[in-house]
Design an enzyme around this catalytic site. Sequence first.
Site, PDB file in Angstrom:
ATOM      1  N   ASP A   1     -31.106  36.617 -12.912  1.00  0.00           N
ATOM      2  CA  ASP A   1     -30.711  35.497 -12.082  1.00  0.00           C
ATOM      3  C   ASP A   1     -29.284  35.636 -11.535  1.00  0.00           C
ATOM      4  O   ASP A   1     -29.031  35.462 -10.348  1.00  0.00           O
ATOM      5  CB  ASP A   1     -30.770  34.253 -12.974  1.00  0.00           C
TER       6      ASP A   1
ATOM      7  N   HIS B   1     -13.605  27.276 -18.636  1.00  0.00           N
ATOM      8  CA  HIS B   1     -13.031  26.889 -17.336  1.00  0.00           C
ATOM      9  C   HIS B   1     -11.910  25.853 -17.489  1.00  0.00           C
ATOM     10  O   HIS B   1     -10.832  26.000 -16.925  1.00  0.00           O
ATOM     11  CB  HIS B   1     -14.104  26.308 -16.414  1.00  0.00           C
TER      12      HIS B   1
ATOM     13  N   LYS C   1     -17.337  17.676  -8.525  1.00  0.00           N
ATOM     14  CA  LYS C   1     -15.882  17.587  -8.425  1.00  0.00           C
ATOM     15  C   LYS C   1     -15.242  18.372  -9.561  1.00  0.00           C
ATOM     16  O   LYS C   1     -15.677  18.333 -10.695  1.00  0.00           O
ATOM     17  CB  LYS C   1     -15.457  16.117  -8.523  1.00  0.00           C
TER      18      LYS C   1
ATOM     19  N   ARG D   1      -7.216  19.044  -6.214  1.00  0.00           N
ATOM     20  CA  ARG D   1      -8.688  19.064  -6.211  1.00  0.00           C
ATOM     21  C   ARG D   1      -9.161  20.496  -6.007  1.00  0.00           C
ATOM     22  O   ARG D   1      -8.922  21.103  -4.956  1.00  0.00           O
ATOM     23  CB  ARG D   1      -9.243  18.136  -5.132  1.00  0.00           C
TER      24      ARG D   1
ATOM     25  N   GLN E   1     -12.385  21.549  -6.185  1.00  0.00           N
ATOM     26  CA  GLN E   1     -13.585  21.543  -5.347  1.00  0.00           C
ATOM     27  C   GLN E   1     -14.245  20.192  -5.409  1.00  0.00           C
ATOM     28  O   GLN E   1     -14.045  19.485  -6.394  1.00  0.00           O
ATOM     29  CB  GLN E   1     -14.568  22.629  -5.799  1.00  0.00           C
TER      30      GLN E   1
ATOM     31  N   TYR F   1      -2.803  16.241  -3.451  1.00  0.00           N
ATOM     32  CA  TYR F   1      -2.169  15.025  -2.958  1.00  0.00           C
ATOM     33  C   TYR F   1      -1.382  14.334  -4.052  1.00  0.00           C
ATOM     34  O   TYR F   1      -1.687  14.463  -5.230  1.00  0.00           O
ATOM     35  CB  TYR F   1      -3.162  14.068  -2.278  1.00  0.00           C
TER      36      TYR F   1
ATOM     37  N   TYR G   1      -5.867   3.621 -15.086  1.00  0.00           N
ATOM     38  CA  TYR G   1      -6.683   3.567 -13.878  1.00  0.00           C
ATOM     39  C   TYR G   1      -6.522   2.182 -13.284  1.00  0.00           C
ATOM     40  O   TYR G   1      -6.716   1.174 -13.966  1.00  0.00           O
ATOM     41  CB  TYR G   1      -8.153   3.847 -14.213  1.00  0.00           C
TER      42      TYR G   1
HETATM   43  N1  NDP Z   1      -6.821  14.921   0.688  1.00  0.00           N
HETATM   44  C1  NDP Z   1      -7.873  14.248   0.371  1.00  0.00           C
HETATM   45  O1  NDP Z   1      -8.990  14.660   0.648  1.00  0.00           O
HETATM   46  C2  NDP Z   1      -7.694  12.998  -0.346  1.00  0.00           C
HETATM   47  C3  NDP Z   1      -8.806  12.313  -0.753  1.00  0.00           C
HETATM   48  N2  NDP Z   1      -8.696  11.180  -1.426  1.00  0.00           N
HETATM   49  C4  NDP Z   1      -9.932  10.562  -1.852  1.00  0.00           C
HETATM   50  O2  NDP Z   1      -9.779   9.202  -2.049  1.00  0.00           O
HETATM   51  C5  NDP Z   1     -10.594   8.777  -3.133  1.00  0.00           C
HETATM   52  C6  NDP Z   1      -9.767   8.043  -4.139  1.00  0.00           C
HETATM   53  O3  NDP Z   1      -8.734   8.895  -4.602  1.00  0.00           O
HETATM   54  P1  NDP Z   1      -8.457   9.000  -6.147  1.00  0.00           P
HETATM   55  O4  NDP Z   1      -7.240   9.789  -6.364  1.00  0.00           O
HETATM   56  O5  NDP Z   1      -9.669   9.488  -6.813  1.00  0.00           O
HETATM   57  O6  NDP Z   1      -8.194   7.488  -6.474  1.00  0.00           O
HETATM   58  P2  NDP Z   1      -8.334   6.551  -7.732  1.00  0.00           P
HETATM   59  O7  NDP Z   1      -7.117   6.647  -8.558  1.00  0.00           O
HETATM   60  O8  NDP Z   1      -8.744   5.235  -7.245  1.00  0.00           O
HETATM   61  O9  NDP Z   1      -9.443   7.191  -8.589  1.00  0.00           O
HETATM   62  C7  NDP Z   1     -10.748   7.010  -8.242  1.00  0.00           C
HETATM   63  C8  NDP Z   1     -11.500   7.715  -9.298  1.00  0.00           C
HETATM   64  O10 NDP Z   1     -11.158   7.160 -10.561  1.00  0.00           O
HETATM   65  C9  NDP Z   1     -12.187   7.334 -11.435  1.00  0.00           C
HETATM   66  N3  NDP Z   1     -12.488   6.067 -12.124  1.00  0.00           N
HETATM   67  C10 NDP Z   1     -13.291   5.081 -11.744  1.00  0.00           C
HETATM   68  N4  NDP Z   1     -13.306   4.102 -12.685  1.00  0.00           N
HETATM   69  C11 NDP Z   1     -12.474   4.487 -13.649  1.00  0.00           C
HETATM   70  C12 NDP Z   1     -12.048   3.928 -14.864  1.00  0.00           C
HETATM   71  N5  NDP Z   1     -12.499   2.770 -15.277  1.00  0.00           N
HETATM   72  N6  NDP Z   1     -11.159   4.607 -15.595  1.00  0.00           N
HETATM   73  C13 NDP Z   1     -10.692   5.783 -15.211  1.00  0.00           C
HETATM   74  N7  NDP Z   1     -11.075   6.369 -14.060  1.00  0.00           N
HETATM   75  C14 NDP Z   1     -11.946   5.743 -13.291  1.00  0.00           C
HETATM   76  C15 NDP Z   1     -13.352   7.810 -10.628  1.00  0.00           C
HETATM   77  O11 NDP Z   1     -13.405   9.215 -10.762  1.00  0.00           O
HETATM   78  P3  NDP Z   1     -14.138   9.867 -12.005  1.00  0.00           P
HETATM   79  O12 NDP Z   1     -15.548   9.470 -11.954  1.00  0.00           O
HETATM   80  O13 NDP Z   1     -13.914  11.321 -11.794  1.00  0.00           O
HETATM   81  O14 NDP Z   1     -13.482   9.356 -13.244  1.00  0.00           O
HETATM   82  C16 NDP Z   1     -12.936   7.505  -9.220  1.00  0.00           C
HETATM   83  O15 NDP Z   1     -13.500   8.392  -8.290  1.00  0.00           O
HETATM   84  C17 NDP Z   1     -11.217  10.008  -3.730  1.00  0.00           C
HETATM   85  O16 NDP Z   1     -12.503  10.134  -3.237  1.00  0.00           O
HETATM   86  C18 NDP Z   1     -10.346  11.100  -3.221  1.00  0.00           C
HETATM   87  O17 NDP Z   1     -11.014  12.297  -3.113  1.00  0.00           O
HETATM   88  C19 NDP Z   1      -7.492  10.652  -1.728  1.00  0.00           C
HETATM   89  C20 NDP Z   1      -6.344  11.272  -1.320  1.00  0.00           C
HETATM   90  C21 NDP Z   1      -6.363  12.485  -0.577  1.00  0.00           C
HETATM   91  O1  LIG Z   2     -19.905  28.720 -15.640  1.00  0.00           O
HETATM   92  C1  LIG Z   2     -20.530  27.783 -15.194  1.00  0.00           C
HETATM   93  O2  LIG Z   2     -20.123  27.224 -14.037  1.00  0.00           O
HETATM   94  C2  LIG Z   2     -21.056  26.539 -13.226  1.00  0.00           C
HETATM   95  C3  LIG Z   2     -20.239  25.768 -12.212  1.00  0.00           C
HETATM   96  O3  LIG Z   2     -19.574  26.674 -11.379  1.00  0.00           O
HETATM   97  P1  LIG Z   2     -19.088  26.192  -9.933  1.00  0.00           P
HETATM   98  O4  LIG Z   2     -18.321  27.355  -9.432  1.00  0.00           O
HETATM   99  O5  LIG Z   2     -20.321  25.899  -9.151  1.00  0.00           O
HETATM  100  O6  LIG Z   2     -18.268  24.986 -10.138  1.00  0.00           O
HETATM  101  C4  LIG Z   2     -21.945  25.616 -14.046  1.00  0.00           C
HETATM  102  O7  LIG Z   2     -22.956  25.079 -13.229  1.00  0.00           O
HETATM  103  C5  LIG Z   2     -22.585  26.417 -15.160  1.00  0.00           C
HETATM  104  O8  LIG Z   2     -23.320  25.532 -15.995  1.00  0.00           O
HETATM  105  C6  LIG Z   2     -21.557  27.109 -15.979  1.00  0.00           C
HETATM  106  O9  LIG Z   2     -22.220  28.005 -16.876  1.00  0.00           O
END
Ligand code: NDP
Ligand SMILES: O=C1O[C@H](COP(=O)(O)O)[C@@H](O)[C@H](O)[C@H]1O
Length: 686
Positions: free
Chosen positions: A212, A435, A538, A565, A567, A573, A675
């Site tokens: 695979d 990772h 993510k 970020r 991916q 940011y 948060y």
């Molecule tokens: N350059 C760019 O592309 C930018 C994009 N953004 C986007 O804006 C959005 C918001 O930004 P972000 O920094 O995530 O803002 P926030 O600080 O508002 O975080 C949002 C994230 O917090 C997590 N969350 C939700 N509930 C809880 C909780 N109860 N306790 C702890 N964590 C919680 C979730 O992620 P999780 O499920 O992973 O916990 C959620 O996606 C995102 O989609 C981000 O990608 C923002 C800035 C720049």
């Molecule tokens: O090593 C692994 O990574 C993949 C995720 O890789 P990504 O590059 O797609 O983020 C995960 O799906 C797999 O379970 C794990 O063995």
Amino acid sequence: MTLRGFRFALRKNVLVEPGFVHVSSRYPAITVMPVLRTVTHKPVGIARIVVMCVPLLHVHGQALGAGTCPRDVVLAAGYYIMFHRPPGYELVTLGQRVRMLMASCATADLLSRASALEAVQLIVRPGLTPYHPGVKGASPSRNCRCSIVDEVFMNCLRCCSRSVAPEGNNVTNGVDALTIVRQQLRTVRSGEDMNFEGKVPHVVGVMGASGDLAKKKIYPTLWWLFRDGLLPEDTAFIGYARSKLTVAELRAKCDQYMKVAPGEEAKYEAFWKYNRYVAGSYDTRRDFELLDKAFAEFHKGSSEVGNRVFYLALPPSVFETVTAHIKETCMAPKGWTRIIVEKPFGKDTASSAKLSSHLSSLFREDQLYRIDHYLGKEMVQNLMILRFGNSIFNPLWNHHNIASVLISFKEPFGTEGRGGYFDEFGIVRDVMQNHLLQILCLVAMQKPCSTRADDIRDEKVKVLKSIEPPTLNDVVLGQYVGDPSGSGEAKLGYLDDPTVPAGSSTPTFASAVVHIRNEKWEGVPFILRCGKALNERKAEVRIQFKDVPGDIFGGMAKRNELVVRVQPNEAVYVKMMTKTPGMSFEMEETELDLTYRARYKGVKLPDAYERLIVDVFCGTQMHFVRTDELAEAWRIFTPLLHEIEGKKPTPIPYKFGSRGPTEADDLLAKNNFKYYGTYKWTDPGK
Ligand SMILES: NC(=O)C1=CN([C@@H]2O[C@H](COP(=O)(O)OP(=O)(O)OC[C@H]3O[C@@H](n4cnc5c(N)ncnc54)[C@H](OP(=O)(O)O)[C@@H]3O)[C@@H](O)[C@H]2O)C=CC1
Ligand SMILES: O=C1O[C@H](COP(=O)(O)O)[C@@H](O)[C@H](O)[C@H]1O
């Protein structure tokens, strides 16, 4: 030249003085050839500096960037400055200002256009003449004006800006640029820990070719590298596995993953012409002798000189026997042999140590390339640059300012028929122990004394050694269940996967808090969180800074957060407070935002495997896991894994497509991660 090379060079007693200049009429490039002299002014050779206006897009620039490029290259924002030198000689400073420029960009390897131009102006000092080798009557001379060079360089810049269209698909220039890069790849040797032997025959053995991983990752990557001319000229591929396959059958298995674009068909045919397949068992010496013969076929006509790469895309059960046979029968007689090892690297301290000692009884450390493909990802590699190529972060990077660090991996799909493998390993071994821990190392380590592979890995090991193993009390474990209101696969839970043993308590989600007991990080929780069948794909690092001390805003200021970020949609940011625009004196959350797709429009980022395989050819181990690093990683997680296996705690069920168990949020809250739920992001691209 990379910073590492530059620093190294500065220690050598070699001077550089201006030589002659060659302005290419064919490519947008300027070559400067300064003469290298010893301190006693004895000439020792000629260096070559090429400033090329190469749109990154066309050369898959990142694959050739710092760390992976087999040459001395400073990657400018769209330009390469290449420093070539005769083997054995080091290139030294070209003047204080150029040195400063290099130093300021070196680990980042990013120069602005202006600084690229400035560098060229400084390198090409007044009094040099453009020199066209091969043109009758042209010769190096010292009496000409620099302005000619400036003018040509400016033209190059213009030409380059034209070629980098927003979508960046100017094929003609791209082909030219690739041609140049390929030529450079094949001619340059670097004296540091990189060495690309472009002319020597190489053969890649894909062990487990019928599997695979081979069809989904290894063959596609080899094809992309072949297509882009990023492998040595004479590279062939041999697949080895038990199944009796022809090359045509192997090709048919791989076809759907190869992403052959229209116009690439002939090249694709050529790729398969360089392929052979040998069927054999994993435990019979005779079969490996036949494999060795197949390798030797490719080295004929080159005095049997040839390098060999073995990619072990194999189940752990046959690892030891295969590597032993490789060592006994298949090592390159004249040339190097490198072994790429895929995880799992054992299941715990004992099994990993057994495997490591087996491997080190056969191969030297510099022959072993343990792949953690997260180390090949753009933003993971960027962590070093962000941290050590900027002066703004470093002073803040410690327990005085940082409240907590959250490193997350989320996948929106379940085990998808890989349940058999997954159930034996679980999410902690699958993702967290490798990772996420590798990312943690890059976030937490001290500045290495250079960018050499072992200097970096030494620092990573120090961090790992300072980590206390977490116990069950520091962890939240979950297992996904089907969502009756979901569609398709989402309706099914982990236990519904027919390849998963009934009643399994293997976690598919884990959140663990670890502490680094050193001066820098005392008291800062690092939370590692990973899971399958969640609400999104993510991978990110979230550095949360402490509350502003001596608050004068009545608790309105929210914590700053630096988010890297990994991916999808790479971005960095910083979440910060700003005055709400207008008459009021209110504050609101906003961000400093580096979104790659906006800032580097059309730039194609190479796949992690592409970068890593080029690294293997170049012999750079910066992005590979060293034996002691691995041993430390297992030391940290083995007690927890054994505790889980011994006590078999019932994982908390979470719905397919959810954010995972809410207990994981409680763990964050308990560990100084705040948060707010108030931050609103407006995508400027929409
Ligand atoms: N350059 C760019 O592309 C930018 C994009 N953004 C986007 O804006 C959005 C918001 O930004 P972000 O920094 O995530 O803002 P926030 O600080 O508002 O975080 C949002 C994230 O917090 C997590 N969350 C939700 N509930 C809880 C909780 N109860 N306790 C702890 N964590 C919680 C979730 O992620 P999780 O499920 O992973 O916990 C959620 O996606 C995102 O989609 C981000 O990608 C923002 C800035 C720049
Ligand atoms: O090593 C692994 O990574 C993949 C995720 O890789 P990504 O590059 O797609 O983020 C995960 O799906 C797999 O379970 C794990 O063995």
